[in-house]
Design a protein around this motif. Structure first.
Motif, short mmCIF file in Angstrom:
data_model
loop_
_atom_site.label_atom_id
_atom_site.label_comp_id
_atom_site.label_asym_id
_atom_site.label_seq_id
_atom_site.Cartn_x
_atom_site.Cartn_y
_atom_site.Cartn_z
N THR A 13 0.83 -1.20 0.00
CA THR A 13 0.00 0.00 0.00
C THR A 13 0.87 1.26 0.00
O THR A 13 0.37 2.36 -0.15
N GLY A 14 2.18 1.10 0.17
CA GLY A 14 3.10 2.24 0.09
C GLY A 14 3.38 2.60 -1.36
O GLY A 14 2.95 1.90 -2.28
N ALA A 15 4.12 3.70 -1.54
CA ALA A 15 4.33 4.22 -2.89
C ALA A 15 5.18 3.27 -3.74
O ALA A 15 4.82 2.93 -4.86
N GLU A 16 6.32 2.84 -3.20
CA GLU A 16 7.23 1.99 -3.99
C GLU A 16 6.60 0.61 -4.23
O GLU A 16 6.57 0.10 -5.35
N GLY A 44 -6.06 -0.33 -0.74
CA GLY A 44 -4.87 -0.12 -1.57
C GLY A 44 -4.96 -0.89 -2.87
O GLY A 44 -4.62 -0.37 -3.94
N ALA A 45 -5.42 -2.14 -2.78
CA ALA A 45 -5.57 -2.97 -3.99
C ALA A 45 -6.59 -2.35 -4.94
O ALA A 45 -6.37 -2.28 -6.16
N GLN A 50 -7.80 0.53 -10.12
CA GLN A 50 -8.38 1.63 -10.90
C GLN A 50 -7.37 2.26 -11.85
O GLN A 50 -7.76 2.96 -12.79
N LEU A 51 -6.10 2.03 -11.61
CA LEU A 51 -5.06 2.58 -12.51
C LEU A 51 -4.78 1.63 -13.67
O LEU A 51 -4.08 1.98 -14.62
N ILE A 58 -5.70 -7.16 -8.84
CA ILE A 58 -4.88 -7.12 -7.63
C ILE A 58 -5.81 -7.27 -6.43
O ILE A 58 -6.85 -6.66 -6.37
N ARG A 59 -5.41 -8.11 -5.49
CA ARG A 59 -6.22 -8.19 -4.27
C ARG A 59 -5.39 -7.83 -3.05
O ARG A 59 -4.15 -7.86 -3.09
#
Lengths: 227, 227
Positions: A13-16, A44-45, A50-51, A58-59
């Motif tokens: 769920t972090g950026a990287e 986060g998933a 959505q992107l 992704i789960r």
């Protein structure tokens, strides 16, 4: 692409971690993003899906469930959570490949190199889970800013360190799957150079007022090709 | 070119030091190569002069004489001689710029990163000579194989670390004088990344069977220009 893997990204769920998860899902891998909180993981998933063009698969799951379900586990948590997160999923790592992406940044001076205990952060990690876990370090120098833009070519190479050449080769394949050129960069101890280089790149970003500098390896004409 | 300097290269009879000495002399700087032995220094200078079109003016001297005469002192000795060599010329460094090029390689596994005392080798060096000496670290990633061929363009950037920005800027100018692109890479502590990266490049040379890999920094469009 390489074989299709089930990749579990702890701290996804972090950026990287999110950026890597997104790109691997886009490349056709099955991806699970893990978090300490199941709610955060699911949200986060969803945000990552959505992107993805046409919605994604992704789960989200807890870090433990993620590690249990995955073939390949990727650790992308903040440095202070690195050891505890790995320890918490230890029983699910046996026989698997663990890719560590942790960079030992110490705020507020993240542009200054830190060497935790005078060595690479990942070396300590390798000692913990035991010999049944193949630990490889990679992706520390690839800016999260690049990863999230799927149509954005990334002008940065990936240095892959690890004591098991076959495990490194798998990670090099995973880098190629998301459009990155990657190199066998030697033993796991060499990860210290790669981790520390991230602080150098942050110093360069700051000094030259650029969002995301990166590195390229020169003098290796055949490195783009499959071995 | 930048201002014309009198550059003293301690260990200038070695491959890396000799290569830098040669290129700086070719760029118009006054260059002295230092060695523990005056005979070796003189012979080394003579050998370098023969590589310069029209003969060169590089001269040889003992390390102490070299440090005394120079405006800028460059340390290019093997890692085990780094501390003793700097200590031996300490009285001549006051008020000067000291460029450290030392890489902490430990044979036979020079392709594995070593972190002497868990930090950059140059940090220890900075503490020794005292506050009147500006210590900058640079050139560790540029292969000696490239330097000695004067007509050979070098596909490698220079990462310049040091706590004094003006001193770094001088070193960046000296890199540009010999055709290299150079970057402010942050504090002297960041030299650990650059030193360690040399072992990674050696590991890459070994794995991909190439003579001299290097690095380029990406994402900094204006870095080639003068500030």
């Amino acid at each position: 692409m390489t074989d299709r893997y089930r990749i579990g990204v702890l701290g996804g769920t972090g950026a990287e971690g999110g950026g890597l998860a997104l790109r691997w899902a886009h490349a056709g891998h099955e991806v699970i993003v893990g978090s300490r909180s199941i709610g955060k993981a699911t949200a986060g998933a969803e945000a990552l899906n959505q992107l993805l063009p046409g919605g994604g698969n992704i789960r989200g799951a807890t870090n433990a469930e993620t590690a249990q379900a995955a073939d390949i586990v990727v650790l992308t948590v903040p440095p202070e959570a690195q050891a505890a997160t790995a320890e918490g999923v230890r029983e699910h790592l046996e026989g698997k490949l663990l890719i560590d992406v942790t960079v030992p940044l110490v705020p507020p001076r993240v542009d200054v190199v830190r060497l935790p205990n005078g060595e690479s952060a990942v070396l300590a990690l390798q000692r913990k889970p035991g010999p049944g876990v193949r630990v490889v370090s990679a992706f520390q120098n690839v800016s999260e800013r690049h990863l999230k833009k799927l149509d954005h070519p990334i002008d940065c190479d990936v240095l892959v360190c690890g004591d098991d050449a076959k495990a490194r080769e798998t990670v090099i394949g995973l880098a190629r799957d998301i459009g990155l050129r990657a190199f066998h960069a030697g033993a796991l101890a060499n990860s210290a150079a790669v981790e520390a280089l991230t602080s150098v790149l942050i110093a360069i970003n700051k000094r030259y007022k650029v969002p995301a500098s990166g590195i390229r390896i020169t003098g290796v004409p055949d490195a783009g090709k499959k071995e």
